[in-house]
Design a protein around this motif. Sequence first.
Motif, PDB file in Angstrom:
ATOM      1  N   ALA A  83     -13.699 -35.051 -14.372  1.00  0.00           N
ATOM      2  CA  ALA A  83     -12.657 -34.244 -13.730  1.00  0.00           C
ATOM      3  C   ALA A  83     -13.249 -32.957 -13.158  1.00  0.00           C
ATOM      4  CB  ALA A  83     -11.560 -33.924 -14.732  1.00  0.00           C
ATOM      5  N   ASP A  84     -12.603 -32.458 -12.109  1.00  0.00           N
ATOM      6  CA  ASP A  84     -13.042 -31.223 -11.466  1.00  0.00           C
ATOM      7  C   ASP A  84     -12.391 -30.038 -12.196  1.00  0.00           C
ATOM      8  OD1 ASP A  84     -13.680 -29.105  -9.843  1.00  0.00           O
ATOM      9  OD2 ASP A  84     -13.329 -30.174  -7.963  1.00  0.00           O
ATOM     10  N   TYR A  85     -13.065 -29.505 -13.205  1.00  0.00           N
ATOM     11  CA  TYR A  85     -12.493 -28.425 -14.008  1.00  0.00           C
ATOM     12  C   TYR A  85     -12.410 -27.121 -13.230  1.00  0.00           C
ATOM     13  CZ  TYR A  85     -12.755 -31.466 -18.072  1.00  0.00           C
ATOM     14  OH  TYR A  85     -12.579 -32.502 -18.952  1.00  0.00           O
ATOM     15  N   GLU A  86     -13.283 -26.935 -12.230  1.00  0.00           N
ATOM     16  CA  GLU A  86     -13.186 -25.734 -11.401  1.00  0.00           C
ATOM     17  C   GLU A  86     -11.895 -25.767 -10.584  1.00  0.00           C
ATOM     18  OE1 GLU A  86     -16.580 -25.001  -9.013  1.00  0.00           O
ATOM     19  OE2 GLU A  86     -17.979 -24.900 -10.718  1.00  0.00           O
ATOM     20  N   GLU A  87     -11.580 -26.944 -10.031  1.00  0.00           N
ATOM     21  CA  GLU A  87     -10.339 -27.099  -9.276  1.00  0.00           C
ATOM     22  C   GLU A  87      -9.136 -26.853 -10.185  1.00  0.00           C
ATOM     23  OE1 GLU A  87      -8.915 -30.342  -6.045  1.00  0.00           O
ATOM     24  OE2 GLU A  87      -9.267 -31.169  -8.049  1.00  0.00           O
ATOM     25  N   ALA A  88      -9.189 -27.399 -11.385  1.00  0.00           N
ATOM     26  CA  ALA A  88      -8.093 -27.206 -12.339  1.00  0.00           C
ATOM     27  C   ALA A  88      -7.973 -25.738 -12.744  1.00  0.00           C
ATOM     28  CB  ALA A  88      -8.322 -28.072 -13.573  1.00  0.00           C
TER      29      ALA A  88
END
Length: 268
Positions: free
Chosen positions: A69-74
């Motif tokens: 998952a893209d944790y920066e996006e989240a």
Amino acid sequence: MGEVVEMHAAAEPAARRAVHRVTLSNPPANVLSVAAIDGLLEVLDAAKNDPDCRVVVLAAAGNVFSLGADYEEAGRRRADEDGGEAFFEASERLLAGLAQAIVRHPKPVIAEVAGAASGAGCQLVAACDLAIAAETATFRVPDVNLGLPGAGPMVALSRGLGRKHAMEMLLTGETIDARTAREFGLVNRVVPPEYLTTVVDKYASSIAAKPAEAIRLAKEAFHAQAEMGLAAAYDYAAALSAESMKSEEAREGIRAALSRRGSREAGE
């Protein structure tokens, strides 16, 4: 199609033309951002509706399969009025939809894993019908280290691995190497990195050369019966086998097999 995902059909011969390669290209970590997931769903849908496509290979650009998952996006969405809750749930449902799209896809999907597959990236590998990994590939579900239960990967792992192997990955968050992943049942084959694409193409081409309807039914029936009780699964299998025997593909295949058997017996 998103720029982070590419798809193309392989070159000649005919069996290889029927193999469509989907490449995740979202460097450096090939994270599964919303755009990446949307792109994968788009190309999978295109392959589903392409009569020339027999097999899909899911690969990734570079030395990482996907770190999940893209944790920066989240993280950026924590500034939303609801603290990002709506986005978090929507993105998790999108990831779940991607895994289900692979499982429900009418064509076999083969994961080609050259490097690290972590979190939701590991979930994608587990969702695929077959997985072939380079000796340098690694697999991990690190969610527990982040204070998360690994709920998404849990669904795919619990259906593809032995229960204790799945629990080991979920509860320890530790990295396993490719050979351990094979022992766990997460991948089918482990090969030297330089031969990975060649071996994947060989598998894909072999499957693509088989009767298309038989391959489609085999995948569909495998997942359908797995969700049934034992008696219901055998009833379903018996009905499907009887119906399949009436197809022209089956008639030709059985006729050819009997002819070969007769030739062997005559030569003994």
